[in-house]
Design an enzyme around this catalytic site. Structure first.
Site, PDB file in Angstrom:
ATOM      1  N   GLY A  19       0.853  -1.178   0.000  1.00 55.71           N
ATOM      2  CA  GLY A  19       0.000   0.000   0.000  1.00 55.71           C
ATOM      3  C   GLY A  19       0.883   1.220   0.000  1.00 55.71           C
ATOM      4  O   GLY A  19       2.065   1.159   0.337  1.00 55.71           O
ATOM      5  N   ARG A  20       0.324   2.346  -0.413  1.00 53.56           N
ATOM      6  CA  ARG A  20       1.118   3.571  -0.390  1.00 53.56           C
ATOM      7  C   ARG A  20       0.203   4.779  -0.357  1.00 53.56           C
ATOM      8  O   ARG A  20      -0.975   4.714  -0.701  1.00 53.56           O
ATOM      9  CB  ARG A  20       2.053   3.667  -1.595  1.00 53.56           C
ATOM     10  N   GLY A  88     -10.784  -5.318  -5.224  1.00 53.87           N
ATOM     11  CA  GLY A  88     -12.216  -5.537  -5.085  1.00 53.87           C
ATOM     12  C   GLY A  88     -12.571  -6.673  -4.147  1.00 53.87           C
ATOM     13  O   GLY A  88     -11.706  -7.325  -3.551  1.00 53.87           O
ATOM     14  N   ASP A 258      -9.460  -0.399  -7.781  1.00 58.24           N
ATOM     15  CA  ASP A 258      -8.203   0.119  -8.318  1.00 58.24           C
ATOM     16  C   ASP A 258      -8.124   0.029  -9.833  1.00 58.24           C
ATOM     17  O   ASP A 258      -7.591   0.929 -10.499  1.00 58.24           O
ATOM     18  CB  ASP A 258      -7.001  -0.551  -7.659  1.00 58.24           C
ATOM     19  N   THR A 259      -8.686  -1.044 -10.401  1.00 52.89           N
ATOM     20  CA  THR A 259      -8.660  -1.179 -11.857  1.00 52.89           C
ATOM     21  C   THR A 259      -9.465  -0.079 -12.533  1.00 52.89           C
ATOM     22  O   THR A 259      -9.112   0.380 -13.625  1.00 52.89           O
ATOM     23  CB  THR A 259      -9.207  -2.551 -12.280  1.00 52.89           C
ATOM     24  N   THR A 280      -0.452  -7.454  -9.115  1.00 56.29           N
ATOM     25  CA  THR A 280      -0.596  -8.774  -8.500  1.00 56.29           C
ATOM     26  C   THR A 280      -1.523  -9.642  -9.349  1.00 56.29           C
ATOM     27  O   THR A 280      -1.270 -10.822  -9.568  1.00 56.29           O
ATOM     28  CB  THR A 280      -1.155  -8.634  -7.072  1.00 56.29           C
ATOM     29  N   ASN A 317     -10.483 -11.230 -15.273  1.00 55.59           N
ATOM     30  CA  ASN A 317      -9.413 -11.250 -14.279  1.00 55.59           C
ATOM     31  C   ASN A 317      -8.554 -12.478 -14.553  1.00 55.59           C
ATOM     32  O   ASN A 317      -9.044 -13.608 -14.495  1.00 55.59           O
ATOM     33  CB  ASN A 317      -9.990 -11.347 -12.870  1.00 55.59           C
ATOM     34  N   GLY A 427       2.346  -1.911 -12.566  1.00 53.09           N
ATOM     35  CA  GLY A 427       3.696  -2.355 -12.265  1.00 53.09           C
ATOM     36  C   GLY A 427       4.303  -3.263 -13.313  1.00 53.09           C
ATOM     37  O   GLY A 427       5.530  -3.296 -13.474  1.00 53.09           O
TER      38      GLY A 427
END
Length: 514
Positions: A19-20, A88, A258-259, A280, A317, A427
């Site tokens: 996390g950030r 999610g 996030d997606t 991930t 996914n 990433g």
């Protein structure tokens, strides 16, 4: 831009591994990112009477987030707005004050085994898909809730126990920041409880779950809101974070899945694109105006997740860099010190398409020895097992590219939308070999970047929601494109036949291209 002074947006980005907190400073038509805190995240195993279960340490995450926001104000400057995104399906149940009513289970815990079959015995899979348009995965929220009910974690209404409210992880963090409880729709659409045509909870489905399975969610599900909605100011008792004018900083609901934020940051110049959000997990798909709810789409196991500005993320996914990262961790535990730089070089020099496997096989979901699982998959398809760490890494990268190829071709065939470019964001952009393999496998030009797509998309949505910038998705993507490095990869025109042969070895036949 509506302000002459810099706009500073705090982006809280939670992933299953890290996390950030990042500050995006918007000035002179571009976003500059400053990371103020990065922290690890992993599911914690705990023994239960039903066996070992995995849980998220959300209180530790909350502490890290608070430190990151305080550092943002101290080191960068007052924040104009804040947005929160995460993966999610996972959720917390809270009481009326937002206090957790129990542990927060991790999606890759084993509690949902058999839950899809239990649900489909009451509500056929085809009927469910025509409502939620969701890819069937054992960890979908609706299956987790069914497991929660069987474990006694959801109180039966009328039994005298206090009520509970379900908050998906980014909504939980936002609740702790603002006190507001809601469900932002891009993430709510991963639960299996949303009607993707109306973009809100399916009340008929909720009623059927209650009458046919005893899963009573009435009063448990909060109001849904769209990305870009201002939720409220940060409460002083939660955190003293102030905006440039000294007023409390507003929290804006971004694409909290996030997606969804990552797709906003796809730097496309037109609409004829496919995307891979690679971290991930990898999320491979198209941006559409309306969902695809056909039986063929269901059988292909595609998801219609809701996107920003009324869009639909039509995607599958597929496994991501989880397999490679887990393989490296296992080798480290076995005493083999492997750097990612050396591993990438070894993979590039290994024999192409010697061994490819189906990384979407459930065998690759749980933590463990991925090399041993690749050996099993290779054996079952009559292929040679990799012999070196470089060959294992090559196998993983090529297997990912093969999954991208199949998903893009299926999405095009099922939706009827044609594409001319594949955007890879996240990433995975740092993996040059994977990007080139994706171009070769799909036959499409690959535009790789930005790496920080999720943060950039979240920042753009939060800034627009707070009224600090304006424009539709195309305008937001112009801002992202001006802020990021994009690297292009051209496909090898002679590679198609070799990839067709590799796909036949694993799946029997190549996916349709039309």
């Amino acid at each position: 831009m509506s302000s002459s002074q810099p706009i500073r947006i705090g982006a809280i980005d939670l992933g299953p591994s890290t996390g950030r907190v990042i500050v995006g400073t918007i000035a002179e038509g571009r976003i500059t990112l400053t990371e103020t805190r990065r922290f690890t995240n992993s599911a914690v195993p705990l023994p239960t009477r039903a066996g070992e279960r995995l849980y998220w340490d959300v209180l530790r995450l909350w502490g890290e987030i608070r430190e990151g926001l305080l550092a943002a104000v101290r080191d960068v400057g007052p924040l104009s707005a804040i947005g929160v995104d995460a993966w999610g399906v996972d959720y917390g149940l809270v009481n009326g004050n937002g206090v957790p009513a129990g542990m927060v289970s991790a999606y890759n815990s084993q509690r949902t085994t058999g839950m899809p079959e239990r649900l489909f015995s009451a509500i056929p899979a085809g009927e469910l898909y025509r409502i939620n348009g969701l890819q069937v995965q054992e960890f979908n929220t609706v299956f987790q809730l069914l497991a929660e009910k069987l474990d006694g974690g959801l109180p039966t209404p009328g039994n005298g126990l206090p009520s509970r409210t379900l908050l998906l992880l980014p909504d939980l963090i936002t609740c702790w920041l603002t006190g507001a409880m809601y469900a932002e729709v891009t993430n709510a659409s991963t639960t299996g409880l949303v009607d993707v045509r109306t973009r809100s909870w399916s009340r008929p489905l909720v009623e059927r779950l209650r009458t046919e399975l005893g899963l009573d969610l009435v009063g448990v599900l909060p109001e849904t809101i769209e990305a870009g909605t201002v939720v409220g100011p940060v409460r002083r008792d939660a955190l003293e974070v102030f905006g440039p004018d000294g007023a409390p900083t507003p929290v804006v609901a971004v694409g909290s899945r996030d997606t969804a934020s990552a797709v906003v940051a796809v730097p496309a110049t037109g609409e004829d694109f496919a995307y891979v959000s690679c971290g991930t997990w990898s999320h491979v798909g198209l941006e559409l105006e309306r969902p695809v709810l056909s039986e063929a789409s269901r059988r292909a196991n595609f998801s219609n997740e809701l996107g920003v500005d009324g869009s639909v993320r039509y995607l599958k996914n597929v496994m991501g860099l989880w397999v490679l990262n887990e393989a490296v961790r296992t080798w480290g535990r076995q005493g083999l010190d492997v750097s990612l730089t050396d591993l990438d070089a070894a993979a590039e020099s290994s024999e192409p398409l010697r061994t490819v496997v189906d990384l979407d096989d459930p065998a690759f979901l749980a933590p463990g020895d991925m090399a041993a699982r690749i050996d099993d998959a290779a054996r079952s398809t009559g292929q040679p097992r990799p012999r070196t760490v470089g060959e294992y890494a090559r196998c993983i990268n090529e297997s990912l590219a093969l999954a991208y190829r199949r998903a893009v071709r299926q999405a095009v065939a099922l939706s009827g939308k044609q594409v001319s470019v594949l955007h890879i964001v996240g990433g995975g952009v740092r993996n040059r070999l994977l990007c080139q393999l994706a171009a070769d496998a799909t036959g499409l030009r690959v535009a790789a970047g930005p790496v920080e797509a999720t943060a950039l998309g979240s920042i753009a949505i939060a800034a627009r929601g707070a009224g600090l910038i304006s424009g539709e998705l195309a305008r937001l993507r112009d801002l992202v494109r001006a802020s990021a490095e994009i690297v292009e990869y051209a496909p090898d025109p002679d590679a198609a036949e070799a990839w067709d042969a590799a796909e036949r070895r694993v799946f029997g036949e190549p996916a349709s291209q039309s």
